[in-house]
Design a protein around this motif. Structure first.
Motif, PDB file in Angstrom:
ATOM      1  N   ILE A  84       0.860  -1.177   0.000  1.00 54.92           N
ATOM      2  CA  ILE A  84       0.000   0.000   0.000  1.00 54.92           C
ATOM      3  C   ILE A  84       0.895   1.225   0.000  1.00 54.92           C
ATOM      4  N   SER A  85       0.761   2.046  -1.039  1.00 54.28           N
ATOM      5  CA  SER A  85       1.577   3.259  -1.159  1.00 54.28           C
ATOM      6  C   SER A  85       0.684   4.483  -1.058  1.00 54.28           C
ATOM      7  N   SER A  86       1.017   5.366  -0.140  1.00 58.34           N
ATOM      8  CA  SER A  86       0.241   6.575   0.083  1.00 58.34           C
ATOM      9  C   SER A  86       0.995   7.766  -0.483  1.00 58.34           C
ATOM     10  N   PHE A  87       0.415   8.387  -1.508  1.00 62.53           N
ATOM     11  CA  PHE A  87       1.007   9.552  -2.156  1.00 62.53           C
ATOM     12  C   PHE A  87       0.257  10.814  -1.737  1.00 62.53           C
ATOM     13  N   GLU A  88       0.666  11.938  -2.244  1.00 66.54           N
ATOM     14  CA  GLU A  88       0.038  13.217  -1.912  1.00 66.54           C
ATOM     15  C   GLU A  88      -1.428  13.269  -2.342  1.00 66.54           C
ATOM     16  N   ASP A  89      -1.752  12.629  -3.477  1.00 65.56           N
ATOM     17  CA  ASP A  89      -3.095  12.748  -4.039  1.00 65.56           C
ATOM     18  C   ASP A  89      -3.862  11.429  -4.196  1.00 65.56           C
ATOM     19  N   CYS A  90      -3.250  10.296  -3.837  1.00 65.95           N
ATOM     20  CA  CYS A  90      -3.937   9.021  -3.983  1.00 65.95           C
ATOM     21  C   CYS A  90      -3.244   7.939  -3.156  1.00 65.95           C
ATOM     22  N   VAL A  91      -3.886   6.784  -3.088  1.00 63.54           N
ATOM     23  CA  VAL A  91      -3.336   5.612  -2.419  1.00 63.54           C
ATOM     24  C   VAL A  91      -3.430   4.450  -3.409  1.00 63.54           C
ATOM     25  N   THR A  92      -2.337   3.695  -3.563  1.00 61.85           N
ATOM     26  CA  THR A  92      -2.381   2.524  -4.429  1.00 61.85           C
ATOM     27  C   THR A  92      -2.237   1.266  -3.584  1.00 61.85           C
ATOM     28  N   VAL A  93      -2.936   0.215  -4.000  1.00 62.45           N
ATOM     29  CA  VAL A  93      -2.858  -1.092  -3.369  1.00 62.45           C
ATOM     30  C   VAL A  93      -2.421  -2.071  -4.456  1.00 62.45           C
ATOM     31  N   GLU A  94      -1.311  -2.780  -4.223  1.00 62.42           N
ATOM     32  CA  GLU A  94      -0.767  -3.679  -5.237  1.00 62.42           C
ATOM     33  C   GLU A  94      -0.579  -5.078  -4.655  1.00 62.42           C
ATOM     34  N   GLN A  95      -0.826  -6.090  -5.504  1.00 63.40           N
ATOM     35  CA  GLN A  95      -0.581  -7.473  -5.112  1.00 63.40           C
ATOM     36  C   GLN A  95      -0.271  -8.275  -6.383  1.00 63.40           C
ATOM     37  N   TYR A  96       0.779  -9.087  -6.292  1.00 60.36           N
ATOM     38  CA  TYR A  96       1.157  -9.953  -7.406  1.00 60.36           C
ATOM     39  C   TYR A  96       0.147 -11.085  -7.523  1.00 60.36           C
ATOM     40  N   ASP A  97      -0.296 -11.372  -8.760  1.00 60.55           N
ATOM     41  CA  ASP A  97      -1.228 -12.471  -9.027  1.00 60.55           C
ATOM     42  C   ASP A  97      -0.473 -13.582  -9.749  1.00 60.55           C
ATOM     43  N   PRO A  98      -0.136 -14.669  -9.046  1.00 62.00           N
ATOM     44  CA  PRO A  98       0.646 -15.736  -9.680  1.00 62.00           C
ATOM     45  C   PRO A  98      -0.113 -16.468 -10.783  1.00 62.00           C
ATOM     46  N   ARG A  99      -1.449 -16.430 -10.768  1.00 59.78           N
ATOM     47  CA  ARG A  99      -2.226 -17.103 -11.817  1.00 59.78           C
ATOM     48  C   ARG A  99      -2.033 -16.432 -13.170  1.00 59.78           C
ATOM     49  N   SER A 100      -1.987 -15.104 -13.186  1.00 58.95           N
ATOM     50  CA  SER A 100      -1.813 -14.376 -14.443  1.00 58.95           C
ATOM     51  C   SER A 100      -0.397 -13.832 -14.601  1.00 58.95           C
ATOM     52  N   ASP A 101       0.447 -14.032 -13.578  1.00 59.26           N
ATOM     53  CA  ASP A 101       1.821 -13.530 -13.582  1.00 59.26           C
ATOM     54  C   ASP A 101       1.863 -12.019 -13.826  1.00 59.26           C
ATOM     55  N   THR A 102       0.942 -11.296 -13.182  1.00 58.72           N
ATOM     56  CA  THR A 102       0.880  -9.839 -13.319  1.00 58.72           C
ATOM     57  C   THR A 102       0.730  -9.193 -11.946  1.00 58.72           C
ATOM     58  N   LEU A 103       1.095  -7.937 -11.877  1.00 48.80           N
ATOM     59  CA  LEU A 103       0.902  -7.140 -10.675  1.00 48.80           C
ATOM     60  C   LEU A 103      -0.444  -6.436 -10.807  1.00 48.80           C
ATOM     61  N   GLN A 104      -1.340  -6.674  -9.867  1.00 48.03           N
ATOM     62  CA  GLN A 104      -2.653  -6.040  -9.871  1.00 48.03           C
ATOM     63  C   GLN A 104      -2.574  -4.766  -9.030  1.00 48.03           C
ATOM     64  N   ARG A 105      -3.126  -3.665  -9.548  1.00 44.60           N
ATOM     65  CA  ARG A 105      -3.064  -2.381  -8.832  1.00 44.60           C
ATOM     66  C   ARG A 105      -4.443  -1.735  -8.794  1.00 44.60           C
ATOM     67  N   ILE A 106      -4.790  -1.223  -7.622  1.00 42.41           N
ATOM     68  CA  ILE A 106      -6.007  -0.440  -7.432  1.00 42.41           C
ATOM     69  C   ILE A 106      -5.573   0.935  -6.943  1.00 42.41           C
ATOM     70  N   THR A 107      -6.124   1.976  -7.527  1.00 40.92           N
ATOM     71  CA  THR A 107      -5.818   3.346  -7.101  1.00 40.92           C
ATOM     72  C   THR A 107      -7.070   3.953  -6.472  1.00 40.92           C
ATOM     73  N   LEU A 108      -6.912   4.457  -5.249  1.00 38.06           N
ATOM     74  CA  LEU A 108      -8.003   5.091  -4.518  1.00 38.06           C
ATOM     75  C   LEU A 108      -7.709   6.576  -4.365  1.00 38.06           C
ATOM     76  N   SER A 109      -8.743   7.412  -4.531  1.00 42.30           N
ATOM     77  CA  SER A 109      -8.580   8.825  -4.204  1.00 42.30           C
ATOM     78  C   SER A 109      -8.478   8.934  -2.684  1.00 42.30           C
ATOM     79  N   LEU A 110      -8.024  10.083  -2.204  1.00 40.22           N
ATOM     80  CA  LEU A 110      -7.947  10.272  -0.750  1.00 40.22           C
ATOM     81  C   LEU A 110      -9.333  10.219  -0.115  1.00 40.22           C
TER      82      LEU A 110
END
Length: 76
Positions: free
Chosen positions: A29-55
């Motif tokens: 979970i990364s908290s920036f000045e204008d948003c928060v991102t939540v990231e988790q690696y998905d081994p089924r698709s071999d990709t990094l999944q990211r969700i961006t939330l406004s403050l």
């Protein structure tokens, strides 16, 4: 277990799933000045999944954690 790091432009919290049962990938979970991102690696698709939330969305999430079932609106 979790860790907290303060970078130049973000605060980064990493959640590590510990236990004897099936473990999930780390959540970052990364908290920036204008948003928060939540990231988790998905081994089924071999990709990094990211969700961006406004403050505002993040504030709603924090408020919602301890409320009973229902629909709410935070006062500004």
């Amino acid at each position: 277990m979790f860790s907290i790091e303060h970078d130049f432009d973000a605060t980064v919290v990493t959640l590590v799933d510990e236990g004897a049962r099936h473990l999930q990938e780390d959540v970052v979970i990364s908290s920036f000045e204008d948003c928060v991102t939540v990231e988790q690696y998905d081994p089924r698709s071999d990709t990094l999944q990211r969700i961006t939330l406004s403050l505002s969305q993040m504030g709603d999430l924090v408020t919602a954690v301890n409320l009973p079932e229902g629909v709410y609106r935070r006062k500004a």
